[in-house]
Design an enzyme around this catalytic site. Sequence first.
Site, mmCIF file in Angstrom:
data_model
loop_
_atom_site.group_PDB
_atom_site.id
_atom_site.type_symbol
_atom_site.label_atom_id
_atom_site.label_comp_id
_atom_site.label_asym_id
_atom_site.label_seq_id
_atom_site.Cartn_x
_atom_site.Cartn_y
_atom_site.Cartn_z
ATOM 1 N N GLU A 13 36.292 36.314 35.866
ATOM 2 C CA GLU A 13 35.135 37.208 35.787
ATOM 3 C C GLU A 13 34.212 36.772 34.649
ATOM 4 O O GLU A 13 34.584 35.972 33.788
ATOM 5 C CB GLU A 13 35.585 38.641 35.563
ATOM 6 C CG GLU A 13 36.333 38.836 34.251
ATOM 7 C CD GLU A 13 36.250 40.252 33.728
ATOM 8 O OE1 GLU A 13 35.129 40.668 33.378
ATOM 9 O OE2 GLU A 13 37.295 40.924 33.643
ATOM 10 N N LYS A 145 43.088 48.827 31.719
ATOM 11 C CA LYS A 145 42.686 48.959 30.316
ATOM 12 C C LYS A 145 43.369 50.187 29.716
ATOM 13 O O LYS A 145 43.378 51.262 30.315
ATOM 14 C CB LYS A 145 41.169 49.065 30.208
ATOM 15 C CG LYS A 145 40.453 47.785 30.621
ATOM 16 C CD LYS A 145 38.953 47.914 30.486
ATOM 17 C CE LYS A 145 38.248 46.604 30.811
ATOM 18 N NZ LYS A 145 38.348 46.243 32.244
#
Length: 289
Positions: A13, A145
Amino acid sequence: MCPAVAQPIVALESTLITHGFAYPRNFQVAQEIEQAVRDAGAQPATIAVLNGQVKIGLSDDELEALAKSRDARKCSVRDLGIVIGLGLDGSTTVAATMFLAARHGIGVFATGGIGGVHRGHPFDVSADLIELSRTPVTVVCAGAKALLDLPLTFEHLETLGVPVIGYQTDEIPAFYSRRSGLRADICAETPQDVARIVRARRALGLPGGELVCAPVPREAELPREVAEEAIIEAQRRADAAGIHGPAATPFMLDQIAKLTGGASVRANVALLINNARIAAHIARAMIDE
């Protein structure tokens, strides 16, 4: 004459370049991640949109230009038509990277952590989860996360039919920390184990991808109690400032870094490089078997 052997490729990414670190550290980290993929025997393909053109693999000059950019739009899938149609620059999130990787025949993708359900805001659910349920790409990460609601995030993935594979662990890691208290669906000890699961799912015609969760290297781990204390305080500051939605994650990551004296950043870099290496091994196993 021997037939040509397919080159193992790992998608990467680009949001971590534009929104994860400041220049020049973001450029350095991007190079380190790409090198980790190469060292493990695969080809890195960092994905971004530059001047309205989808780029599958960036040159060093393009990586550095993106690292210096202050105008690149953070792109999930919904944003791709906007940046491409208007000729803009865009960095790709997990969801957008998965989408573009699949369109270009890349089946393995390495990232840091996926998005998910936000703490205290269960209506705020990352598009990453939906993309995992519909796009056939194997995503290697260190879990979601840590600033997210991890139990709700993985419950959501179960509902969506996304298998969560622990890589050499039976417990889902908590990004900065090696353990979360949440069980993975299965422990895969080798890249070949992951490849067999992926092949079986593709043969069955099952929709979506797989989430492979690898713990942060032990030497770089941020103790769970330290990480949790920083996350709670960062969330309090975000709520007090009225920061929600797409702006919440970068704000909180910055606060967590300050609250931990930079230890969270060191853990983040270590897990990014580790995930890239593991993804390369899986990409090779997908071809070799």
